[in-house]
Design a protein around this motif. Structure first.
Motif, PDB file in Angstrom:
ATOM      1  N   LEU A  30      25.269 142.113  30.677  1.00 40.07           N
ATOM      2  CA  LEU A  30      25.380 140.640  30.688  1.00 40.07           C
ATOM      3  C   LEU A  30      25.097 139.995  32.050  1.00 40.07           C
ATOM      4  CD1 LEU A  30      28.549 140.142  28.432  1.00 40.07           C
ATOM      5  CD2 LEU A  30      26.219 139.408  27.880  1.00 40.07           C
ATOM      6  N   VAL A  31      25.324 140.731  33.151  1.00 38.84           N
ATOM      7  CA  VAL A  31      25.148 140.089  34.468  1.00 38.84           C
ATOM      8  C   VAL A  31      23.721 139.588  34.687  1.00 38.84           C
ATOM      9  CG1 VAL A  31      27.032 141.102  35.781  1.00 38.84           C
ATOM     10  CG2 VAL A  31      24.877 142.355  35.567  1.00 38.84           C
ATOM     11  N   ASN A  32      22.770 140.128  33.944  1.00 40.13           N
ATOM     12  CA  ASN A  32      21.384 139.639  34.076  1.00 40.13           C
ATOM     13  C   ASN A  32      20.932 138.851  32.848  1.00 40.13           C
ATOM     14  OD1 ASN A  32      20.992 141.002  36.569  1.00 40.13           O
ATOM     15  ND2 ASN A  32      20.956 142.917  35.406  1.00 40.13           N
ATOM     16  N   GLN A  33      21.883 138.436  32.021  1.00 42.53           N
ATOM     17  CA  GLN A  33      21.527 137.803  30.740  1.00 42.53           C
ATOM     18  C   GLN A  33      22.273 136.480  30.537  1.00 42.53           C
ATOM     19  OE1 GLN A  33      19.272 139.016  28.589  1.00 42.53           O
ATOM     20  NE2 GLN A  33      18.871 140.886  29.733  1.00 42.53           N
ATOM     21  N   PRO A  34      21.926 135.436  31.296  1.00 38.48           N
ATOM     22  CA  PRO A  34      22.644 134.159  31.126  1.00 38.48           C
ATOM     23  C   PRO A  34      22.591 133.627  29.692  1.00 38.48           C
ATOM     24  CG  PRO A  34      20.706 133.916  32.555  1.00 38.48           C
ATOM     25  CD  PRO A  34      20.908 135.370  32.363  1.00 38.48           C
ATOM     26  N   ASP A  35      21.469 133.872  28.994  1.00 36.05           N
ATOM     27  CA  ASP A  35      21.344 133.364  27.612  1.00 36.05           C
ATOM     28  C   ASP A  35      22.388 133.997  26.700  1.00 36.05           C
ATOM     29  OD1 ASP A  35      19.299 131.872  28.510  1.00 36.05           O
ATOM     30  OD2 ASP A  35      17.690 133.048  27.611  1.00 36.05           O
ATOM     31  N   TRP A  36      22.595 135.298  26.859  1.00 35.31           N
ATOM     32  CA  TRP A  36      23.599 135.973  26.039  1.00 35.31           C
ATOM     33  C   TRP A  36      25.009 135.464  26.366  1.00 35.31           C
ATOM     34  CZ3 TRP A  36      23.925 138.388  21.668  1.00 35.31           C
ATOM     35  CH2 TRP A  36      22.790 139.015  21.125  1.00 35.31           C
ATOM     36  N   CYS A  37      25.257 135.232  27.666  1.00 37.69           N
ATOM     37  CA  CYS A  37      26.586 134.736  28.064  1.00 37.69           C
ATOM     38  C   CYS A  37      26.849 133.369  27.424  1.00 37.69           C
ATOM     39  CB  CYS A  37      26.690 134.638  29.578  1.00 37.69           C
ATOM     40  SG  CYS A  37      26.611 136.255  30.385  1.00 37.69           S
ATOM     41  N   GLU A  38      25.836 132.504  27.448  1.00 36.27           N
ATOM     42  CA  GLU A  38      26.001 131.179  26.831  1.00 36.27           C
ATOM     43  C   GLU A  38      26.200 131.296  25.330  1.00 36.27           C
ATOM     44  OE1 GLU A  38      22.582 129.060  28.277  1.00 36.27           O
ATOM     45  OE2 GLU A  38      23.589 128.522  30.160  1.00 36.27           O
ATOM     46  N   LYS A  39      25.477 132.226  24.735  1.00 35.73           N
ATOM     47  CA  LYS A  39      25.593 132.436  23.281  1.00 35.73           C
ATOM     48  C   LYS A  39      27.030 132.861  22.920  1.00 35.73           C
ATOM     49  CE  LYS A  39      23.160 134.934  19.619  1.00 35.73           C
ATOM     50  NZ  LYS A  39      22.043 135.847  19.324  1.00 35.73           N
ATOM     51  N   ILE A  40      27.561 133.824  23.676  1.00 33.95           N
ATOM     52  CA  ILE A  40      28.929 134.303  23.415  1.00 33.95           C
ATOM     53  C   ILE A  40      29.923 133.147  23.568  1.00 33.95           C
ATOM     54  CG2 ILE A  40      30.789 135.787  24.326  1.00 33.95           C
ATOM     55  CD1 ILE A  40      28.494 137.862  24.966  1.00 33.95           C
ATOM     56  N   ASN A  41      29.713 132.323  24.602  1.00 34.91           N
ATOM     57  CA  ASN A  41      30.627 131.186  24.831  1.00 34.91           C
ATOM     58  C   ASN A  41      30.538 130.137  23.733  1.00 34.91           C
ATOM     59  OD1 ASN A  41      31.756 132.235  27.124  1.00 34.91           O
ATOM     60  ND2 ASN A  41      30.380 131.190  28.538  1.00 34.91           N
ATOM     61  N   SER A  42      29.441 130.123  22.990  1.00 37.19           N
ATOM     62  CA  SER A  42      29.287 129.090  21.945  1.00 37.19           C
ATOM     63  C   SER A  42      29.878 129.532  20.602  1.00 37.19           C
ATOM     64  CB  SER A  42      27.800 128.764  21.754  1.00 37.19           C
ATOM     65  OG  SER A  42      27.154 129.847  21.088  1.00 37.19           O
ATOM     66  N   TRP A  43      30.222 130.823  20.477  1.00 38.99           N
ATOM     67  CA  TRP A  43      30.742 131.321  19.193  1.00 38.99           C
ATOM     68  C   TRP A  43      32.072 130.688  18.838  1.00 38.99           C
ATOM     69  CZ3 TRP A  43      30.134 137.253  20.440  1.00 38.99           C
ATOM     70  CH2 TRP A  43      28.772 137.617  20.373  1.00 38.99           C
ATOM     71  N   LYS A  44      32.268 130.492  17.536  1.00 40.26           N
ATOM     72  CA  LYS A  44      33.575 130.036  17.043  1.00 40.26           C
ATOM     73  C   LYS A  44      34.375 131.224  16.512  1.00 40.26           C
ATOM     74  CE  LYS A  44      33.148 125.575  17.743  1.00 40.26           C
ATOM     75  NZ  LYS A  44      32.679 125.783  19.136  1.00 40.26           N
ATOM     76  N   GLN A  45      33.666 132.295  16.162  1.00 39.55           N
ATOM     77  CA  GLN A  45      34.345 133.515  15.723  1.00 39.55           C
ATOM     78  C   GLN A  45      33.484 134.723  16.066  1.00 39.55           C
ATOM     79  OE1 GLN A  45      34.502 132.265  11.632  1.00 39.55           O
ATOM     80  NE2 GLN A  45      32.979 133.775  11.038  1.00 39.55           N
ATOM     81  N   LEU A  46      34.079 135.894  15.970  1.00 34.62           N
ATOM     82  CA  LEU A  46      33.320 137.110  16.270  1.00 34.62           C
ATOM     83  C   LEU A  46      32.216 137.305  15.240  1.00 34.62           C
ATOM     84  CD1 LEU A  46      35.993 139.833  17.088  1.00 34.62           C
ATOM     85  CD2 LEU A  46      34.211 139.027  18.622  1.00 34.62           C
ATOM     86  N   PRO A  47      31.026 137.747  15.658  1.00 33.11           N
ATOM     87  CA  PRO A  47      29.979 138.036  14.672  1.00 33.11           C
ATOM     88  C   PRO A  47      30.407 139.203  13.771  1.00 33.11           C
ATOM     89  CG  PRO A  47      29.235 138.509  16.927  1.00 33.11           C
ATOM     90  CD  PRO A  47      30.625 138.018  17.034  1.00 33.11           C
ATOM     91  N   ASP A  48      29.969 139.176  12.503  1.00 34.61           N
ATOM     92  CA  ASP A  48      30.364 140.294  11.628  1.00 34.61           C
ATOM     93  C   ASP A  48      29.465 141.512  11.893  1.00 34.61           C
ATOM     94  OD1 ASP A  48      27.953 139.920  10.235  1.00 34.61           O
ATOM     95  OD2 ASP A  48      28.894 138.520   8.825  1.00 34.61           O
ATOM     96  N   GLU A  49      29.815 142.612  11.234  1.00 33.76           N
ATOM     97  CA  GLU A  49      29.128 143.880  11.533  1.00 33.76           C
ATOM     98  C   GLU A  49      27.638 143.812  11.226  1.00 33.76           C
ATOM     99  OE1 GLU A  49      31.397 147.540  10.656  1.00 33.76           O
ATOM    100  OE2 GLU A  49      33.037 146.193  10.096  1.00 33.76           O
ATOM    101  N   GLU A  50      27.310 143.035  10.197  1.00 30.53           N
ATOM    102  CA  GLU A  50      25.892 142.891   9.830  1.00 30.53           C
ATOM    103  C   GLU A  50      25.102 142.214  10.958  1.00 30.53           C
ATOM    104  OE1 GLU A  50      24.072 140.817   6.073  1.00 30.53           O
ATOM    105  OE2 GLU A  50      25.781 142.095   5.504  1.00 30.53           O
TER     106      GLU A  50
END
Length: 361
Positions: A30-50
Motif C-alpha cells: 500500500l505504501v506505493n498505492q495511493p489509489d488503493w488507500c483511497e479505495k479502502i477509505n471509501s468502503w462502507k463494509q469489508l469486500p466479500d470473498e468473491e
C-alpha cells in the motif's frame, strides 16, 4: 495454572521483537498505492470473498483473514460485554481519556512510537475522538455474533499500526532498537489491557464495578478484538487473575519516566484545559487522571491529585464532561449519536477513521 506460566520476562522480551507480518505485507504494497488507500477509505463494509478474488495478493490475504471467524467466540460473553457498553458507554469512553491513554504514556518504550506520530501531540482532540470512534465501532450491538460491522474498522486500525511500524522503521533516524519493534506484540497487548482491564479498575474506583462475570466478559471481548487486530492471543488473559498478573508484569517492565511520556501527558492535559467548557471542571483534569492512574504512574508522569474528592464526584465529573448525555436511559445508539454530533461541532466535519494515503509521486 492457565496462562500464568506464560507471563515471564523471557516470553515478553520475545514479543517485543514481534510485529504483525500479515498487515506488514499489505502495507508493503500500500505504501506505493495511493489509489488503493483511497479505495479502502471509501468502503462502507469489508469486500466479500468473491470481490477479494481479484485483489492483489497482499491485500487479498490480509482481508480474507477477516472472513474466518475464530472458533473461541462465546456468544454469552459477547452479549454481556455489549450490554455493559450499552449501559455504561459514556463512562467507558471517558475512562479512555482519563485513565487508559495517560496510563499508556507512562510506558517509556511504547511512548516513543506515540510521540513520533505528530498527530498525537498536535491534534490530540482528533486523536482522542478517533480512539473513541474505534471503541464505538467495536461495540456495535450484535457484532461478532450476527453482524460484522466492526471488522472494517478493526482492519483499518490494524493497517494504521502497520503503517506506523513502516514509517518509524524507515524514517525515524533516532529510533533505538532497545525500545523494541515499533507497535510490537507486547505493546499491543498492554494497550488492549488498558482498554479492558483498566476500564474495569476505573469502574471499581468509582464504586461502579459491574462484577466478575462482566469483567471476564469484557476481557473475552478484547480477546476477539485482539485476534482481529493481529495480536498473539495465546498470551491474552482469560480470567481476572491472569489479567491482573499480566498487567503487573508489563508495568514492572516498562513504567518509568521518559521525555516522550511527559510530552504526551502535557499535550493531553493542555487539550482538556482548553476543551472542557466549565473552568472548575477543567481545573480538575490533572487530579482526575492522577486519581485513576494511581500514585506510581502519576509520579512517573509528573502529575498529582491537587485535591481529594469523594468517588461520587469523580463519576459525576466524568459523566458531565466527555459526552453530555441528555436525560433518559443511556444506550449505545444515544451515546454514538451524541458523540458524532459533538465531534462534528468540534472539528467541523464528520469523523471517520482512515488509513494514511501516500503522496502521489
Amino acid at each position: 495454572m492457565g496462562k500464568l506460566r506464560l507471563y515471564t520476562n523471557k516470553n515478553l522480551d520475545a514479543l517485543r521483537s514481534s510485529g504483525d507480518s500479515l498487515a506488514d505485507l499489505a502495507v508493503g504494497f500500500l505504501v506505493n498505492q495511493p489509489d488503493w488507500c483511497e479505495k479502502i477509505n471509501s468502503w462502507k463494509q469489508l469486500p466479500d470473498e468473491e470481490e477479494l478474488a481479484s485483489f492483489p495478493q497482499e491485500l487479498k490475504t490480509f482481508f480474507l483473514f477477516f472472513h474466518q471467524k475464530p472458533d473461541f467466540i462465546s456468544p454469552n460473553k459477547v452479549k454481556t460485554a455489549q450490554d455493559f457498553f450499552d449501559k455504561e458507554g459514556n463512562l467507558y469512553l471517558s475512562m479512555l481519556g482519563f485513565y487508559s491513554l495517560p496510563y499508556c504514556y507512562a510506558f517509556a518504550d511504547g511512548a516513543q512510537v506515540l510521540v513520533r506520530s505528530k498527530r498525537i501531540t498536535d491534534e490530540v482532540g482528533m486523536r482522542l475522538s478517533e480512539t473513541a470512534l474505534f471503541l464505538l465501532d467495536c461495540f456495535v450491538p450484535g457484532t461478532f455474533i450476527h453482524e460484522n460491522k466492526s471488522l472494517l474498522t478493526i482492519a483499518k486500525v490494524r493497517l494504521i499500526h502497520a503503517f506506523s511500524r513502516y514509517f518509524v522503521s524507515k524514517y525515524a533516524k533516532d529510533w533505538n532498537p532497545d525500545w523494541g519493534l515499533p507497535i510490537n506484540q507486547e505493546d499491543m497487548i498492554g494497550t488492549n489491557l488498558a482498554f479492558s482491564l483498566l476500564v474495569m479498575r476505573g469502574m471499581e474506583k468509582l464504586n461502579r464495578f459491574p462484577g466478575l462475570d462482566t469483567h471476564e466478559a469484557v476481557l473475552h471481548y478484547w480477546k476477539i478484538i485482539g485476534h482481529y487486530l493481529g495480536i498473539d492471543i495465546a498470551f491474552w488473559p482469560e480470567t481476572a487473575k491472569e489479567s491482573f498478573e499480566l498487567e503487573k508484569l508489563i508495568r514492572k517492565r516498562h513504567v518509568r519516566p521518559s521525555e516522550a511520556g511527559n510530552t504526551l501527558i502535557k499535550s493531553l492535559l493542555g487539550f482538556y484545559e482548553k476543551s472542557i467548557p466549565d473552568p472548575a471542571m477543567s481545573a480538575l483534569s490533572e487530579t482526575l487522571v492522577a486519581y485513576f492512574v494511581g500514585k506510581e504512574v502519576a509520579e512517573v508522569l509528573g502529575i498529582q491529585e491537587k485535591t481529594k474528592l469523594p468517588k461520587s464526584v469523580y463519576a459525576l465529573v466524568l459523566d458531565l464532561n466527555f459526552l453530555k448525555q441528555s436525560g433518559g436511559k443511556p444506550s449505545y445508539q444515544k451515546t454514538r449519536m451524541q458523540f458524532l454530533e459533538q465531534s462534528k461541532n468540534q472539528f467541523g466535519k464528520e469523523l471517520s477513521l482512515g488509513i494514511p494515503v501516500p503522496k502521489r509521486p
